[in-house]
Scaffold this motif. Sequence first.
Motif, mmCIF file in Angstrom:
data_model
loop_
_atom_site.group_PDB
_atom_site.id
_atom_site.type_symbol
_atom_site.label_atom_id
_atom_site.label_comp_id
_atom_site.label_asym_id
_atom_site.label_seq_id
_atom_site.Cartn_x
_atom_site.Cartn_y
_atom_site.Cartn_z
ATOM 1 N N THR A 92 52.096 21.235 -78.143
ATOM 2 C CA THR A 92 52.736 20.924 -76.867
ATOM 3 C C THR A 92 52.524 19.437 -76.644
ATOM 4 N N SER A 95 53.635 17.602 -71.456
ATOM 5 C CA SER A 95 53.754 18.819 -70.666
ATOM 6 C C SER A 95 54.715 18.639 -69.502
ATOM 7 N N TYR A 100 46.955 19.925 -63.583
ATOM 8 C CA TYR A 100 46.760 21.210 -64.248
ATOM 9 C C TYR A 100 45.785 22.050 -63.434
ATOM 10 N N ALA A 135 47.824 21.570 -70.834
ATOM 11 C CA ALA A 135 48.861 22.550 -70.470
ATOM 12 C C ALA A 135 48.584 23.859 -71.206
ATOM 13 N N TYR A 139 47.599 27.338 -69.385
ATOM 14 C CA TYR A 139 48.498 28.461 -69.651
ATOM 15 C C TYR A 139 47.714 29.648 -70.212
ATOM 16 N N SER A 229 53.789 31.955 -64.755
ATOM 17 C CA SER A 229 54.827 31.536 -65.712
ATOM 18 C C SER A 229 55.836 30.598 -65.044
ATOM 19 N N TYR A 232 55.686 26.958 -65.720
ATOM 20 C CA TYR A 232 56.028 26.434 -67.057
ATOM 21 C C TYR A 232 57.499 26.619 -67.409
ATOM 22 N N PRO A 237 54.148 26.412 -73.477
ATOM 23 C CA PRO A 237 52.831 26.028 -74.011
ATOM 24 C C PRO A 237 52.310 27.079 -74.995
#
Length: 930
Positions: A92, A95, A100, A135, A139, A229, A232, A237
């Motif tokens: 990744t 990001s 974060y 990220a 995740y 989710s 993202y 990720p």
Amino acid sequence: LEAAAGIASLIKVLLAMKHKKIPANINFEELNPYIDLKNSPFYVVDKTKEWNTPLDRDGYKIPRRAGISSFGLGGTNAHVLIEEYNDDRQKTLKSGLDKYIIVLSAKNRERLNEYASKLINHLSRQTNPDDGFLADLGYTLQLGRQPMDERLAVVCENVHQLNEKLHCFCEGNYGIQGLYTGTPENGRDNLDFLFSGKSGYKIIKEIIYAREYDKLARIWCCGGEIDWSLLYEGMRPNRLPLPTYPFAKDSYWPEAVGKSKGKPGMPSPAVTQEEADSCFYKPVWIRKPLPAEKTVEIASCKGTVLVVYGEDAQGLAEALFQAHMDHTVVMAKLGTNTKQFPDGAWEISVEETGAFDKCIQTIEDLKFIYFLGGIIKNPQVLSDSEAFDRANEKGVISLLRLMKALSSCGYAGRPVQLKVITNNVYKVLPDDEIIPVSGALCGFTMSAAKEYPAMDISHIDIAFDAKQVLPEDSFKDTLSHMVKAVIQESGSKSMHPVALRGKERYIRELESVMVPEACEMPFKKDGVYVILGGAGGIGFELALYLSQTVNARLVLLGRSAQDEEKKKRISELEAKGGQAIYIQADAADAQSIDKAINAAVANFGQINAVVHSAVVLKDGIIERLDEETLRNVLAPKVKGSMVLRNAFKDMDLDFMLFFSSAASFTGDAGRSAYTAASTFEDALAMYMAQNESYAVKTINWGYWEKVGVASSGRYRESFKARGILPIEPAEGMETVKNILFSDEPQLMMLKLEKGHKKNNIEAACNDAAAQAENKQAKEYDSDMDGTERIKLNPAVRTGRRQGLNSEDVAGEYIRRKITCCLCASLKMESDEVDGNVVFSDLGVDSVLAVEIVHKINVELGIQLRSTDLFNYSTMRQLIKYISNSFRIETQEDDDDETDDSELLDLLVKLKQGEIDLEAVEQRIEAKEAI
Ligand SMILES: NC(=O)c1ccc[n+]([C@@H]2O[C@H](COP(=O)([O-])OP(=O)(O)OC[C@H]3O[C@@H](n4cnc5c(N)ncnc54)[C@H](OP(=O)(O)O)[C@@H]3O)[C@@H](O)[C@H]2O)c1
């Protein structure tokens, strides 16, 4: 067969994954017409085909997966799902996130703290973690873990911030910006009310789209459900492999009753389950910040600072000098001349035995010593024999001289702080590069800490990049942090050395491990095995075992010449089925070892493996340890191990096995030379395990009673008193076999008596000094004239009643205490101790002397030195010395002569065995009758 069918399928699938091919069903010819596979997603593989990477609905690669069934009429019902491991995930890169949210949750606060520590450790191992990594991390933790009740969320912009915040959390700080904790219990009602239903979902979505990270973190900590989710969208990720949940390691097994029948992993069927559990230990490093109460505000302490250093530690020495601006600092550089410079600094010649005395005699009120002789920048020293010898002169030999000089200048009984610093000796973190050169200092310091209980002695292993010791880097972040940490560290006086890695502090502990039974012999049939020290006790046991089990061809090496005894041993070996030769060779002499290797190869054509089982064991407390003895004891394990390593460097061996000692971990008092030799051996073996192409293993043996260097009665009594059980030759050999087969590079085998729990090794291993440490430190009470006080009130009272003067009373009191300590250590009756008998005639050696002196010191609250038992070698002489050197406080309050003193008096007599319980009862009854 059913089970075998399952495992065969598992092997087939693993091979298929490895070769990325699905093999054909070789016995398949025609499909049963009643099975309609055509209209199903299934098919039979009739020809071997490529197994390409499958893609998911969105076209992303997913790992290859397989299911294996093993169902049988016999009741086998197993289904296993296998997924291939992929390390070719798309990195990744960017990001697109500005912040974060890293979440962690656990069952309770303690586990959460542990989890956070594990994450910190994991972060410290990342090289250049970028925002792509963050990220992925966020995740994985948000979507890949079930949230539990105790929650923690950190909002951060980069890994550095994350690290800082987690550290603060682990250290128990509150009010950290961007770090939230909570439990659903406290917040779920309110959250449910706000965020339930469609409108609630919408609110959360809005918060996510508005990138209100802190709000999200708080909502989650209070138990809110968040569809992570959504954070993202438009990116994908990776899921990262991360530290697993830190389960509490509580054991809930019922107490074993009676003898177990034996099970895999146990060294011998004769050993109980409980004993087997506590037989094997491995060193582990635990991250542990220095407890706040242990940190020392150095600026407020008065006294002179001495910094002893070699060339490699110039930068660190200067940094310490700067950090002690408020003190008088004496810099002492290890060199080739002994002289003092006009600015007060010293050069100490490593060639002159008494050089330290000259320096220390000139120092007033010495309070802090940093011994940096163990700092080694260049790992190449290992391959350069002369440089290696020089390093040892600056290391362990110089430390012995320093200790002796401290003793002769009267510092041994004072609360002087001595910190022995090495670098990179231990493998603390997985990526640590080991430089084992100063390994002997570890053991020597451990023993010294026990022999000098009044001093505050510690060993700290630091790790740094060679560049950082240059002066111009002195105040760079890491170095200044390291200096601060070194200054603050205070002596542990126990078997837990400290390591500083980056900004973290670690201590070593021992973890009990089970060693699984080897399912095949790690030795070759007719293999050629070289055993250094093979004509000695354990080495010869191993030779017998190899001869019997694999008809080994054996090469036994030792310094002494071939004689009748050895010839007999060779015949014994050959009678077991193998072949054997004895070659005279000294491990400390590279040429003689090279010659022996050539002779072995000429005889047997090859060498399959090498075992180092050589030792010279000489006990002696540091004050009485001469340099020659230290060098002799170090020779086979320090120089000898190095020589072996260099001699077999490019050979294609199956393994090299080192027999070391549990002393490496217990750091026995009175055995500093042997402990030093053992810790060097361990460090070198660990270095080799990291660098050699063949397997390198170390076994730290506990105590062998029937064979070997400790098989005399003297050791038997001493080990017995400490609750250490002997290792039987048969179980020792099982251990060798199992450990060679296991994945562990180093294990200690120490058999403790039932009741000595694994976390009690310290107490079991002659650690009276550590136990006495606090008591003595508190009780140490010295007057201006250097005499100390012993409080003798109960004895004085008794004596007065008996019409004795205070000197007689004191003498009698001291005699009883000494007798009691002697008898406890020598397992004797008190009437066997006569006032004129010489202690050494009773079996008091240097190891026992340390133990007995500790006991006397604890009992009387004084500061005898271990040498005093040799200088005043009979009971009478010792009593006289104690009476004269320690002022006796005889003043007492007569009004205080209450029933308490009588009771105490009775208890003392009862403890000494002078009266029994019945007599006590009679006295009490008589008293009551009055
Ligand atoms: N026995 C125990 O309870 C115990 C406990 C813990 C650890 N260990 C370890 O187990 C190993 C074996 O001990 P052990 O009890 O079998 O001792 P041992 O009976 O004294 O045998 C040691 C052998 O080493 C040889 N040796 C000493 N220095 C040497 C050198 N420079 N070069 C070549 N050979 C040398 C000696 O033979 P020469 O005199 O002919 O050279 C001797 O035969 C040692 O590593 C020891 O530290 C033993």
